[in-house]
Design a protein around this motif. Structure first.
Motif, PDB file in Angstrom:
ATOM      1  N   LEU A   1     -11.023  94.949  -1.975  1.00  0.00           N
ATOM      2  CA  LEU A   1      -9.895  93.931  -1.808  1.00  0.00           C
ATOM      3  C   LEU A   1     -10.849  92.922  -3.289  1.00  0.00           C
ATOM      4  CD1 LEU A   1     -10.117  92.889   1.049  1.00  0.00           C
ATOM      5  CD2 LEU A   1      -8.165  94.048   0.097  1.00  0.00           C
ATOM      6  N   LYS A   2      -9.005  92.758  -4.460  1.00  0.00           N
ATOM      7  CA  LYS A   2      -9.309  91.184  -4.997  1.00  0.00           C
ATOM      8  C   LYS A   2      -9.632  89.680  -4.877  1.00  0.00           C
ATOM      9  CE  LYS A   2      -6.322  94.476  -7.299  1.00  0.00           C
ATOM     10  NZ  LYS A   2      -7.484  95.995  -7.369  1.00  0.00           N
ATOM     11  N   THR A   3      -9.605  89.263  -3.888  1.00  0.00           N
ATOM     12  CA  THR A   3     -10.275  88.211  -3.845  1.00  0.00           C
ATOM     13  C   THR A   3     -11.419  87.417  -3.139  1.00  0.00           C
ATOM     14  OG1 THR A   3      -9.161  86.941  -1.839  1.00  0.00           O
ATOM     15  CG2 THR A   3      -8.197  87.485  -4.296  1.00  0.00           C
ATOM     16  N   ALA A   4     -12.519  86.758  -3.195  1.00  0.00           N
ATOM     17  CA  ALA A   4     -13.688  86.675  -3.483  1.00  0.00           C
ATOM     18  C   ALA A   4     -13.544  86.504  -1.594  1.00  0.00           C
ATOM     19  CB  ALA A   4     -14.318  85.646  -3.518  1.00  0.00           C
ATOM     20  N   LYS A   5     -12.154  85.377  -0.630  1.00  0.00           N
ATOM     21  CA  LYS A   5     -12.233  85.660   0.046  1.00  0.00           C
ATOM     22  C   LYS A   5     -11.933  86.837   0.502  1.00  0.00           C
ATOM     23  CE  LYS A   5     -11.697  80.385  -0.594  1.00  0.00           C
ATOM     24  NZ  LYS A   5     -12.380  79.828  -0.301  1.00  0.00           N
ATOM     25  N   ALA A   6     -11.190  87.509   0.816  1.00  0.00           N
ATOM     26  CA  ALA A   6     -10.265  88.275   1.404  1.00  0.00           C
ATOM     27  C   ALA A   6     -11.991  89.271   0.987  1.00  0.00           C
ATOM     28  CB  ALA A   6      -9.437  89.024   0.617  1.00  0.00           C
TER      29      ALA A   6
ATOM     30  N   GLN B   1     -14.930  88.091   1.131  1.00  0.00           N
ATOM     31  CA  GLN B   1     -16.157  87.936   2.120  1.00  0.00           C
ATOM     32  C   GLN B   1     -15.442  88.548   3.232  1.00  0.00           C
ATOM     33  OE1 GLN B   1     -16.385  83.448   1.768  1.00  0.00           O
ATOM     34  NE2 GLN B   1     -17.020  83.495   3.652  1.00  0.00           N
ATOM     35  N   PHE B   2     -14.125  87.740   4.019  1.00  0.00           N
ATOM     36  CA  PHE B   2     -13.306  88.735   5.453  1.00  0.00           C
ATOM     37  C   PHE B   2     -14.078  89.660   5.593  1.00  0.00           C
ATOM     38  CE2 PHE B   2     -10.217  90.377   7.226  1.00  0.00           C
ATOM     39  CZ  PHE B   2     -10.005  89.536   8.565  1.00  0.00           C
ATOM     40  N   ILE B   3     -13.942  90.581   4.510  1.00  0.00           N
ATOM     41  CA  ILE B   3     -13.349  92.297   4.829  1.00  0.00           C
ATOM     42  C   ILE B   3     -15.064  92.500   5.609  1.00  0.00           C
ATOM     43  CG2 ILE B   3     -14.043  93.343   3.050  1.00  0.00           C
ATOM     44  CD1 ILE B   3     -11.655  94.556   5.990  1.00  0.00           C
ATOM     45  N   SER B   4     -16.202  91.273   4.651  1.00  0.00           N
ATOM     46  CA  SER B   4     -17.110  92.432   4.758  1.00  0.00           C
ATOM     47  C   SER B   4     -17.795  91.751   6.194  1.00  0.00           C
ATOM     48  CB  SER B   4     -18.284  91.333   3.578  1.00  0.00           C
ATOM     49  OG  SER B   4     -19.772  91.317   3.950  1.00  0.00           O
ATOM     50  N   GLU B   5     -17.002  90.509   6.902  1.00  0.00           N
ATOM     51  CA  GLU B   5     -17.824  89.650   7.518  1.00  0.00           C
ATOM     52  C   GLU B   5     -17.471  90.852   8.402  1.00  0.00           C
ATOM     53  OE1 GLU B   5     -17.664  85.572  10.471  1.00  0.00           O
ATOM     54  OE2 GLU B   5     -16.938  85.389   8.721  1.00  0.00           O
TER      55      GLU B   5
ATOM     56  N   GLU C   1     -11.900  79.429   8.465  1.00  0.00           N
ATOM     57  CA  GLU C   1     -10.803  79.934   8.960  1.00  0.00           C
ATOM     58  C   GLU C   1      -9.591  80.010   7.597  1.00  0.00           C
ATOM     59  OE1 GLU C   1      -6.801  76.966  10.499  1.00  0.00           O
ATOM     60  OE2 GLU C   1      -8.982  76.366  11.202  1.00  0.00           O
ATOM     61  N   GLN C   2     -10.490  79.648   6.196  1.00  0.00           N
ATOM     62  CA  GLN C   2      -9.033  79.782   5.199  1.00  0.00           C
ATOM     63  C   GLN C   2      -9.545  81.337   4.634  1.00  0.00           C
ATOM     64  OE1 GLN C   2     -10.408  76.773   1.461  1.00  0.00           O
ATOM     65  NE2 GLN C   2      -8.111  78.005   1.410  1.00  0.00           N
ATOM     66  N   VAL C   3     -11.084  81.779   4.821  1.00  0.00           N
ATOM     67  CA  VAL C   3     -10.881  82.691   4.904  1.00  0.00           C
ATOM     68  C   VAL C   3     -10.550  84.147   5.343  1.00  0.00           C
ATOM     69  CG1 VAL C   3     -13.577  84.681   4.844  1.00  0.00           C
ATOM     70  CG2 VAL C   3     -13.866  82.665   3.764  1.00  0.00           C
ATOM     71  N   ALA C   4     -10.442  83.730   6.719  1.00  0.00           N
ATOM     72  CA  ALA C   4      -9.381  84.550   7.225  1.00  0.00           C
ATOM     73  C   ALA C   4      -8.416  84.396   7.103  1.00  0.00           C
ATOM     74  CB  ALA C   4     -10.092  84.009   9.211  1.00  0.00           C
ATOM     75  N   ARG C   5      -7.130  83.574   6.994  1.00  0.00           N
ATOM     76  CA  ARG C   5      -6.140  83.834   6.736  1.00  0.00           C
ATOM     77  C   ARG C   5      -5.670  84.247   5.069  1.00  0.00           C
ATOM     78  NH1 ARG C   5      -5.567  78.174   8.031  1.00  0.00           N
ATOM     79  NH2 ARG C   5      -6.299  77.838   5.539  1.00  0.00           N
ATOM     80  N   VAL C   6      -6.643  83.804   4.301  1.00  0.00           N
ATOM     81  CA  VAL C   6      -6.750  85.103   3.053  1.00  0.00           C
ATOM     82  C   VAL C   6      -7.042  86.536   2.866  1.00  0.00           C
ATOM     83  CG1 VAL C   6      -7.538  85.156   1.086  1.00  0.00           C
ATOM     84  CG2 VAL C   6      -7.175  82.713   1.690  1.00  0.00           C
ATOM     85  N   GLY C   7      -8.104  86.630   3.986  1.00  0.00           N
ATOM     86  CA  GLY C   7      -8.516  88.085   3.141  1.00  0.00           C
ATOM     87  C   GLY C   7      -7.388  88.883   4.508  1.00  0.00           C
TER      88      GLY C   7
ATOM     89  N   SER D   1      -4.186  88.121   5.608  1.00  0.00           N
ATOM     90  CA  SER D   1      -3.032  88.792   4.560  1.00  0.00           C
ATOM     91  C   SER D   1      -3.619  90.389   3.203  1.00  0.00           C
ATOM     92  CB  SER D   1      -2.173  87.584   3.873  1.00  0.00           C
ATOM     93  OG  SER D   1      -3.362  87.348   3.472  1.00  0.00           O
ATOM     94  N   GLU D   2      -5.021  89.872   2.508  1.00  0.00           N
ATOM     95  CA  GLU D   2      -4.430  91.184   1.539  1.00  0.00           C
ATOM     96  C   GLU D   2      -5.361  92.503   2.453  1.00  0.00           C
ATOM     97  OE1 GLU D   2      -7.716  91.746  -2.620  1.00  0.00           O
ATOM     98  OE2 GLU D   2      -7.115  89.382  -1.724  1.00  0.00           O
ATOM     99  N   ALA D   3      -5.651  92.402   3.399  1.00  0.00           N
ATOM    100  CA  ALA D   3      -6.844  93.303   3.934  1.00  0.00           C
ATOM    101  C   ALA D   3      -5.646  94.352   5.138  1.00  0.00           C
ATOM    102  CB  ALA D   3      -7.746  93.150   5.120  1.00  0.00           C
ATOM    103  N   LYS D   4      -4.168  93.183   5.281  1.00  0.00           N
ATOM    104  CA  LYS D   4      -3.246  94.387   6.232  1.00  0.00           C
ATOM    105  C   LYS D   4      -2.135  95.210   4.536  1.00  0.00           C
ATOM    106  CE  LYS D   4      -0.541  91.253   8.180  1.00  0.00           C
ATOM    107  NZ  LYS D   4       0.336  90.089   8.998  1.00  0.00           N
TER     108      LYS D   4
END
Length: 180
Positions: free
Chosen positions: A51-56, A58-62, A80-86, A88-91
């Motif tokens: 994934l491109k963004t750091a938050k995404a 971080q989300f997929i890693s968790e 929550e912000q990590v979840a929202r960004v992660g 959408s990008e993971a989907k």
């Protein structure tokens, strides 16, 4: 019997794991996908993408650490912000599978319960899923199982109790009394 009601024959095998998915409704039993936001996902383990963004990332890693193959709710993600960004990008890159929210006609209720069962030589063992509690006695079906053999199978526990070997312990007590 319509095509919608037809179920293919299937034989359960010993030492296998099965997910039981029970969906109940107070309506016609034909739940449809609601327009509500999905909140339950499962990691698609066959798909990989950086994934491109750091938050995404971080989300997929968790998700990979805490829920590698099981469904999870977005509430379980700490930030929550990590979840929202992660999400959408993971989907977008098909790293997650969505679990839809089901609805019935207005005023009707849909409930879904899932649990995992191991088929072991000593009997089936439920390893996931919450107990239904008092709901189990409140839900009544308009259908009935008529086959006596099937009724016996349904009456067995999914978590049989271990039979303790009392005889060995009693024999030990007898030996002690005889020595006295």
């Amino acid at each position: 019997e319509t095509d919608e009601q037809k179920v293919d024959e299937f034989e359960f095998e010993m030492n296998d794991v099965y997910c039981i998915d029970v969906v109940m409704s107070t309506g016609e039993g034909k739940g449809k996908e609601a327009e509500l936001r999905h909140t339950v996902y499962k990691r698609n383990v066959e798909a990989n993408y950086i994934l491109k963004t750091a938050k995404a990332r971080q989300f997929i890693s968790e998700v990979n650490k805490r829920f590698p193959a099981l469904p999870f709710s977005l509430r379980a993600i700490e930030d929550e912000q990590v979840a929202r960004v992660g999400v959408s990008e993971a989907k977008r890159h098909e790293l997650l599978e969505e679990y839809p929210v089901l609805k019935e006609k207005e005023g009707q209720t849909v409930a879904q319960f899932k649990y995992t069962v191991l088929l072991l030589p000593r009997g089936p063992k439920r390893i996931t899923g919450l107990p239904l509690g008092s709901l189990e006695t409140q839900v009544k079906s308009s259908l009935e199982v008529k086959d006596e053999e099937m009724k016996k199978v349904l009456a067995t526990s999914t978590n049989p109790k271990k039979v303790k070997k009392k005889k060995a312990a009693q024999d030990g007590d007898k030996d002690e009394k005889e020595d006295s």
